[in-house]
Design a protein around this motif. Structure first.
Motif, PDB file in Angstrom:
ATOM      1  N   LEU A 129     -10.224   9.412  -5.542  1.00 15.16           N
ATOM      2  CA  LEU A 129     -10.229   9.368  -4.080  1.00 15.16           C
ATOM      3  C   LEU A 129     -11.122   8.232  -3.578  1.00 15.16           C
ATOM      4  CD1 LEU A 129     -10.264  13.076  -2.846  1.00 15.16           C
ATOM      5  CD2 LEU A 129      -8.487  11.349  -2.537  1.00 15.16           C
ATOM      6  N   LEU A 130     -12.248   8.037  -4.230  1.00 17.00           N
ATOM      7  CA  LEU A 130     -13.146   6.958  -3.821  1.00 17.00           C
ATOM      8  C   LEU A 130     -12.465   5.607  -4.009  1.00 17.00           C
ATOM      9  CD1 LEU A 130     -16.676   8.052  -5.078  1.00 17.00           C
ATOM     10  CD2 LEU A 130     -15.796   7.950  -2.738  1.00 17.00           C
ATOM     11  N   VAL A 131     -11.789   5.458  -5.150  1.00 14.65           N
ATOM     12  CA  VAL A 131     -11.054   4.213  -5.373  1.00 14.65           C
ATOM     13  C   VAL A 131     -10.019   4.023  -4.276  1.00 14.65           C
ATOM     14  CG1 VAL A 131      -9.368   3.110  -6.886  1.00 14.65           C
ATOM     15  CG2 VAL A 131     -11.433   4.103  -7.853  1.00 14.65           C
ATOM     16  N   TYR A 132      -9.348   5.105  -3.924  1.00 14.98           N
ATOM     17  CA  TYR A 132      -8.326   5.028  -2.890  1.00 14.98           C
ATOM     18  C   TYR A 132      -8.921   4.590  -1.558  1.00 14.98           C
ATOM     19  CZ  TYR A 132      -4.698   6.511   0.364  1.00 14.98           C
ATOM     20  OH  TYR A 132      -3.756   6.538   1.368  1.00 14.98           O
ATOM     21  N   VAL A 133     -10.056   5.165  -1.229  1.00 17.04           N
ATOM     22  CA  VAL A 133     -10.694   4.810   0.050  1.00 17.04           C
ATOM     23  C   VAL A 133     -11.181   3.361   0.008  1.00 17.04           C
ATOM     24  CG1 VAL A 133     -12.681   5.269   1.538  1.00 17.04           C
ATOM     25  CG2 VAL A 133     -11.344   7.171   0.624  1.00 17.04           C
ATOM     26  N   ALA A 134     -11.735   2.965  -1.133  1.00 15.76           N
ATOM     27  CA  ALA A 134     -12.322   1.622  -1.218  1.00 15.76           C
ATOM     28  C   ALA A 134     -11.265   0.537  -1.341  1.00 15.76           C
ATOM     29  CB  ALA A 134     -13.281   1.558  -2.402  1.00 15.76           C
ATOM     30  N   ALA A 135     -10.172   0.821  -2.025  1.00 13.65           N
ATOM     31  CA  ALA A 135      -9.205  -0.240  -2.311  1.00 13.65           C
ATOM     32  C   ALA A 135      -7.782   0.255  -2.113  1.00 13.65           C
ATOM     33  CB  ALA A 135      -9.401  -0.756  -3.732  1.00 13.65           C
ATOM     34  N   GLY A 136      -7.562   0.948  -0.998  1.00 17.44           N
ATOM     35  CA  GLY A 136      -6.249   1.514  -0.714  1.00 17.44           C
ATOM     36  C   GLY A 136      -5.138   0.480  -0.729  1.00 17.44           C
ATOM     37  N   LYS A 137      -5.455  -0.699  -0.240  1.00 21.08           N
ATOM     38  CA  LYS A 137      -4.464  -1.762  -0.151  1.00 21.08           C
ATOM     39  C   LYS A 137      -3.877  -2.061  -1.531  1.00 21.08           C
ATOM     40  CE  LYS A 137      -5.672  -6.112   0.375  1.00 21.08           C
ATOM     41  NZ  LYS A 137      -6.346  -7.297   0.910  1.00 21.08           N
ATOM     42  N   TYR A 138      -4.768  -2.160  -2.520  1.00 14.12           N
ATOM     43  CA  TYR A 138      -4.305  -2.497  -3.869  1.00 14.12           C
ATOM     44  C   TYR A 138      -3.587  -1.319  -4.511  1.00 14.12           C
ATOM     45  CZ  TYR A 138      -7.157  -6.633  -3.382  1.00 14.12           C
ATOM     46  OH  TYR A 138      -7.674  -7.814  -2.955  1.00 14.12           O
ATOM     47  N   PHE A 139      -4.039  -0.115  -4.150  1.00 15.81           N
ATOM     48  CA  PHE A 139      -3.375   1.091  -4.649  1.00 15.81           C
ATOM     49  C   PHE A 139      -1.926   1.120  -4.186  1.00 15.81           C
ATOM     50  CE2 PHE A 139      -2.220   5.573  -4.088  1.00 15.81           C
ATOM     51  CZ  PHE A 139      -2.465   6.057  -5.363  1.00 15.81           C
ATOM     52  N   VAL A 140      -1.738   0.842  -2.894  1.00 16.12           N
ATOM     53  CA  VAL A 140      -0.389   0.853  -2.332  1.00 16.12           C
ATOM     54  C   VAL A 140       0.443  -0.266  -2.945  1.00 16.12           C
ATOM     55  CG1 VAL A 140       0.970   0.604  -0.230  1.00 16.12           C
ATOM     56  CG2 VAL A 140      -1.172   1.863  -0.178  1.00 16.12           C
ATOM     57  N   ARG A 141      -0.182  -1.418  -3.106  1.00 15.98           N
ATOM     58  CA  ARG A 141       0.548  -2.543  -3.686  1.00 15.98           C
ATOM     59  C   ARG A 141       1.042  -2.192  -5.084  1.00 15.98           C
ATOM     60  NH1 ARG A 141      -2.670  -8.013  -3.397  1.00 15.98           N
ATOM     61  NH2 ARG A 141      -2.836  -7.476  -1.200  1.00 15.98           N
ATOM     62  N   GLY A 142       0.186  -1.523  -5.836  1.00 18.03           N
ATOM     63  CA  GLY A 142       0.580  -1.116  -7.179  1.00 18.03           C
ATOM     64  C   GLY A 142       1.734  -0.122  -7.141  1.00 18.03           C
ATOM     65  N   LEU A 143       1.634   0.835  -6.230  1.00 19.44           N
ATOM     66  CA  LEU A 143       2.691   1.847  -6.113  1.00 19.44           C
ATOM     67  C   LEU A 143       4.025   1.195  -5.795  1.00 19.44           C
ATOM     68  CD1 LEU A 143       1.414   4.897  -4.039  1.00 19.44           C
ATOM     69  CD2 LEU A 143       2.144   4.837  -6.421  1.00 19.44           C
ATOM     70  N   THR A 144       4.038   0.346  -4.788  1.00 22.30           N
ATOM     71  CA  THR A 144       5.309  -0.231  -4.363  1.00 22.30           C
ATOM     72  C   THR A 144       5.836  -1.198  -5.420  1.00 22.30           C
ATOM     73  OG1 THR A 144       3.992  -1.746  -3.046  1.00 22.30           O
ATOM     74  CG2 THR A 144       5.072   0.018  -1.887  1.00 22.30           C
ATOM     75  N   ALA A 145       4.962  -2.048  -5.948  1.00 23.04           N
ATOM     76  CA  ALA A 145       5.425  -3.012  -6.947  1.00 23.04           C
ATOM     77  C   ALA A 145       5.862  -2.292  -8.213  1.00 23.04           C
ATOM     78  CB  ALA A 145       4.325  -4.001  -7.266  1.00 23.04           C
ATOM     79  N   GLY A 146       5.058  -1.313  -8.633  1.00 25.16           N
ATOM     80  CA  GLY A 146       5.352  -0.634  -9.881  1.00 25.16           C
ATOM     81  C   GLY A 146       6.657   0.141  -9.841  1.00 25.16           C
ATOM     82  N   SER A 147       7.017   0.631  -8.666  1.00 21.99           N
ATOM     83  CA  SER A 147       8.200   1.476  -8.640  1.00 21.99           C
ATOM     84  C   SER A 147       9.470   0.722  -8.287  1.00 21.99           C
ATOM     85  CB  SER A 147       7.993   2.626  -7.668  1.00 21.99           C
ATOM     86  OG  SER A 147       7.428   2.154  -6.479  1.00 21.99           O
ATOM     87  N   LEU A 148       9.344  -0.355  -7.536  1.00 20.62           N
ATOM     88  CA  LEU A 148      10.573  -1.051  -7.132  1.00 20.62           C
ATOM     89  C   LEU A 148      11.066  -2.051  -8.164  1.00 20.62           C
ATOM     90  CD1 LEU A 148      10.157  -1.597  -3.311  1.00 20.62           C
ATOM     91  CD2 LEU A 148      11.518   0.074  -4.541  1.00 20.62           C
ATOM     92  N   LYS A 149      10.130  -2.548  -8.987  1.00 19.58           N
ATOM     93  CA  LYS A 149      10.549  -3.590  -9.918  1.00 19.58           C
ATOM     94  C   LYS A 149      11.148  -3.031 -11.200  1.00 19.58           C
ATOM     95  CE  LYS A 149       9.233  -7.236  -7.574  1.00 19.58           C
ATOM     96  NZ  LYS A 149       7.838  -7.559  -7.403  1.00 19.58           N
ATOM     97  N   GLY A 150      10.881  -1.777 -11.474  1.00 22.36           N
ATOM     98  CA  GLY A 150      11.227  -1.205 -12.767  1.00 22.36           C
ATOM     99  C   GLY A 150      12.708  -1.241 -13.102  1.00 22.36           C
TER     100      GLY A 150
END
Lengths: 297, 311, 374
Positions: A276-297
């Motif tokens: 949760l702390l990582v999410y709060v601190a770096a949410g932008k990168y978390f979201v980027r990973g989610l979207t990139a990781g799931s759409l490119k597969g």
């Protein structure tokens, strides 16, 4: 961002209908917000209440008085099986697993992705496809052979989990880095080769300095997944080697046997806090990973 | 894995410094060796081993006595497998649908030039950062009649209020949907919102100049143009449905009884608790086949869509 | 001495041959331009010389050494890329000195070399900036600097000017020419721009479909193109082509043009013995088309056709007149077309000395008997 909103141009003209529409919209958004935030709020509040009070009033009520007892006990006295040292040792188990596993799988993914994009050879596309093939496959398919391998290696402990998270994390990390590195122009690598730089010199001097954004994404992705992982942790480790998610599943109050909601709630938060702390601190990168990781597969 | 080409061997070599190229290829080869070994063992050999085990009579220990596809028919005689498979097919589609609809709705709502957009987005998405075990545990309390919603409403004076799905065999599987939607709806929102933001402004402006109202613009212009994202979202959700494991364990433990059993729990339980390695392997290969079916559907959609845009 | 020998070099991807047995000898100090339309194989050839892509067949020699299978770093070459390919995270100084560093040149020497090159290219004030802080022209200079600093045997330039705007392109073209003349290094320069080719080259290789169409000095390429492709690719506006029938008769050879305006004209010793079939393609460059006026009538040895003026485009220095001829158009470049306007019927005269004839079947230029004799 709001400029690019599809509805920006549909500006309100201030009519009653428009105002009502906006009100309904915000009411809906807030209501949804409550649905999502409430469970977390409940756990936090529960962790601050006394056991007797919870049993009297249920989980869903306001604390009569605030107490840190549950936190103390969850951290240092709660039991996992017969081990009543609290969550602290299991938290450390997870840290000892997540740090090396994230580091090695990220480094391996970076080098694999770099080699497959910037030093192509006949079959490199096939190599890549094979590497990421495992991404979608259910973990259940690998349980038996993994168990046998870890048994054979004698690694039914945290180090076994580090190996596993490299085995099954590499596909993701390679995919991330590969998709990032294809955007670096090949000419830059060509220029460096002509300049006399070798494989690792180019990686260290040219590619790596360009990589911080993707490294952050991958590290967050791997950290979150490895920290939150349950199946492997619960299956391949036992006793005091459990990572925190597996320990949480088995946690009980300090006396054992009796259900202690306050302690469990505190344990839940302790288990969830790092991600949760990582999410709060770096949410932008978390979201980027989610979207990139799931759409490119 | 070989880096040399056939011409290379035949080529005349006059300079000793040719070695740079050989060295470079060697270094590339070495750098890919870990990935090669990991993929070969972790994916292909392990997969092959599980498929092999599914065709043996292994029980508590792996055996190599081959019995062919026998297990693939036998498994359907197990009531527990019937429940598990049946649950997957009730739970999966409903979860995908609810999650998809709520997620898409949230994305569209947030796309209305909302103030505090970032806060709403952060709140909707944070459950994705939490582990399934945590989510399952939290929802177990909320849904537990003795401690959660039922107790709360009864405490407010509505003594006859009942919300005990989590303890009822015919309803427990739906509580899994509630918890999992809570965890994944924000993900759908994030993807769809990212898609909405890539739609070309000029097209939207053109539609507005044509006099189309906002809802028509969404229905006729914006949503159709991000159809590929919807398909991707549903493909991912279908995979997640198939892999659902930890959250059920934390929420209901697969119970009451075996009421919320699913193939992923079935595999794990048969393999490590019941000593039915062959049976568990069969079940996991069935999961694999279902996944391949989903992937085939998704890929064929992509091929068809690409062909259509070319025309 | 840095010569380059390309000996029967081929490149194929599977069954697809993109370069078909090329032979080029580049002399020391030469600036050879490879020019051709996209897909002709010029960039592939350059990257093979650089060692960035494999040679499928044949041999490559730099300075007499066989480098066919050598690593790029061992060829002692430098390359300037179309996209400049500057290292984005390094400063200009680091960009330029990187190659020296990789070759383990001592620090003091590196510093001096960078300073020298920066002074030469007038980028000293940019040395501590990052590539992203530079304009296109400045990046181009840095890319040049990175190549120059190593003082390699051979420079390879891959469309180095095509990302610049028109004005800068002309400036940098001049600079590259000056640099080449000053340094006297062997250079191979790839471009699709025939003006760059003409202005820079000591020799031009015109390429198409993986083959060299003609390899010669610019003047010869322009005046004596080997075939219709070279004739049309080099020169702007393009050369005019008019298909003609050749009729031999007692008086000599007669050319008959197609279309409603066809006219039979008496000619012309040049073609007399060289006509292989009964059809040729007449080629005439726009500057060699003359509009006949009362004060300047048709001369002897000119081939004249009545044509209609479609449009007149003044460019300042000269006027471009587009004439129509049946379905075809003929362009004429002249100092001042002010006396005419669109729609006028005029007589266009083609100087037969400057007229080129091509075989309709092969596209090759028909070399007149007396030119062969000469």
């Amino acid at each position: 961002m709001s400029d690019s909103s599809a509805a920006t141009a549909a500006v309100s003209d201030g009519t009653l209908g428009e105002v009502m529409g906006r009100l309904v919209l915000y009411a809906l958004l807030v209501l949804l917000g409550v649905y999502f935030i409430l469970p977390l709020a409940i756990v936090v509040i529960t962790s601050l209440r006394e056991q007797g009070e919870i049993l009297r009033n249920g989980v869903l009520s306001w604390p009569e008085e605030v107490s840190a007892r549950a936190w103390r006990e969850a951290m240092f006295n709660s039991c996992v099986g017969t081990d009543c040292r609290g969550m602290a040792p299991y938290f450390w188990n997870s840290v000892k697993m997540v740090v090396p596993a994230t580091a090695t799988s990220t480094i391996l993914g970076a080098i694999t992705g770099y080699a497959l994009t910037k030093f192509k050879f006949p079959g490199s596309e096939f190599f890549f496809a094979a590497t990421i093939f495992g991404i979608f496959l259910p973990a259940q398919l690998f349980l038996l052979p993994t168990a046998q391998m870890l048994g054979w290696l004698g690694a039914t402990n945290i180090w076994g989990l580090v190996i596993i998270h490299n085995l099954y994390g590499l596909a993701f990390t390679t995919l991330f880095f590969r998709n990032y590195y294809v955007q670096i122009p090949d000419e830059i690598v060509a220029a460096a080769r002509i300049d006399g730089a070798g494989f690792f010199a180019i990686f260290r001097r040219i590619v790596l300095p360009l990589s911080p954004p993707i490294i952050v994404v991958v590290v967050i992705w791997q950290f979150t997944h490895i920290w939150n992982e349950f199946l492997y942790g619960a299956t391949f480790t036992t006793g005091t080697d459990l990572p925190i998610t597996a320990a949480l599943y088995a946690v009980t109050g300090p006396k054992g046997g009796i259900r202690d909601y306050g302690v469990e709630a505190a344990a839940v938060i302790i288990a969830a806090l790092p991600t949760l702390l990582v999410y709060v601190a770096a949410g932008k990168y978390f979201v980027r990973g989610l979207t990139a990781g799931s759409l490119k597969g | 894995m070989t880096f040399s080409t056939s011409e290379q061997a035949a080529a005349p070599r006059r300079r000793p410094r040719l070695d740079s190229r050989v060295t470079e290829r060697l270094v590339i080869g070495l750098s890919l060796t870990p990935a090669f070994i990991i993929t070969l063992i972790g994916t292909f050999i392990f997969l092959g081993w599980t498929v092999l085990m599914s065709m043996t009579d292994s029980t508590l220990f792996p055996s190599t006595d081959f019995v062919g596809l026998e297990g693939y028919w036998q498994i359907w005689k197990y009531p527990r497998w019937q429940v598990a498979a049946g649950n997957l097919f009730t739970f999966g589609p409903i979860y995908m649908l609810v999650c998809g609809v709520i997620g898409i709705g949230m994305a569209i709502a947030i796309d209305q030039n909302v103030r505090g957009e970032n806060i709403f987005r952060a709140i909707y998405l944070y459950p994705m950062a939490v582990s399934f075990v945590v989510a399952g545990t939290i929802w177990r309390w909320i849904l537990n009649p003795g401690t959660g919603v039922e107790a709360l409403v009864q405490g407010m004076g509505f003594e006859s209020f009942v919300f005990d799905w989590i303890t009822r065999k015919d309803r427990a599987i739906y509580t899994v949907i509630i918890a999992q939607v809570w965890q994944h709806a924000g993900f759908v929102m994030a993807l769809v919102l990212a898609g909405l933001r890539t739609v070309n402004r000029d097209i939207i402006n053109a539609a507005m100049i044509d006099g189309a109202p906002t809802h028509t613009i969404y229905r006729r212009v914006i949503l159709p143009s991000i159809a590929p994202i919807f398909v991707a979202v549903f493909f991912i959700l279908s995979q997640w449905a198939l892999k659902t494991y930890d959250i059920i364990l934390a929420l209901t433990g697969g119970g009451p009884g075996i009421a919320t059993d699913v193939p992923s729990i079935f595999v794990r339980d048969m393999m490590f608790n019941r000593g039915e390695i062959a049976l568990a392997s069969v079940a996991s290969v069935y999961m694999l086949l279902l996944l391949f079916t989903l992937m085939a559907i998704y890929k064929s959609y992509q091929v068809i869509a690409r062909r259509r845009t070319k025309q | 001495m840095a010569t380059i020998d390309i000996k029967s070099v081929e490149k194929s991807f599977g069954a697809l041959k993109v370069l078909k047995s090329l032979d080029i000898h580049v002399q020391d100090g030469e600036l050879l331009v490879l020019v051709g339309p996209s897909g002709c194989g010029k960039s592939t050839l350059l990257s093979m010389i650089a060692g960035l892509s494999d040679v499928s067949k044949g041999n490559l020699l730099i300075d007499g050494d066989d480098v066919t299978r050598s690593h790029p770093r061992d060829r002692d070459i430098a390359m300037v890329f179309q996209t400049y390919a500057l290292y984005p995270t390094m400063t200009v100084r680091q960009n330029i000195s990187f190659g020296l560093e990789m070759r383990r040149v001592p620090k003091a020497e590196r510093t001096r070399a960078v300073e020298d090159v920066a002074a030469l290219l007038q980028i000293t004030h940019l040395l501590d900036r990052k590539p992203s802080q530079l304009s296109g022209g400045q990046r181009q200079r840095v890319a040049m600097g990175r190549a120059l600093v190593r003082d390699p045997k051979v420079f390879l330039l891959d469309e180095p000017l095509s990302n610049l705007d028109a004005k800068l392109r002309v400036e940098m073209r001049t600079e590259i020419k000056k640099l080449h003349e000053r340094l006297g290094k062997t250079m191979i320069y790839v471009t699709h721009d025939q003006i760059e080719a003409m202005t820079l080259a000591t020799r031009i290789a015109v390429m198409k479909d993986g083959e060299i169409q003609q390899l010669d000095v610019p003047r010869v390429i322009y005046d004596e193109p080997a075939n219709m492709f070279v004739a049309s690719f080099i020169g702007s506006p393009e050369i005019n082509f008019i298909p003609c029938d050749v009729i031999s008769s007692a008086q000599g050879v007669t050319l008959q043009t197609e279309g409603p305006l066809s006219e039979t004209v008496d000619t012309m010793g040049a073609l007399a013995d060289a006509v292989p079939g009964d059809g040729v393609m007449l080629g005439i460059r726009p500057e060699d088309v003359r509009l006949v006026t009362a004060s300047d009538p048709k001369r002897r040895g000119e081939f004249a056709l009545p044509l209609r003026i479609e449009v007149i485009e003044p460019t300042g220095a000269e006027d471009l007149v587009t004439l129509s001829f049946g379905e075809r158009t003929v362009q004429c470049k002249m100092r001042d077309a002010g006396q005419w306007s669109s729609g006028d019927i005029v007589t266009a005269a083609f100087d037969l000395e400057k007229t080129k004839f091509f075989s309709l079947s092969s596209g090759d230029r028909i070399v007149a008997a007396r030119q062969i004799a000469a």
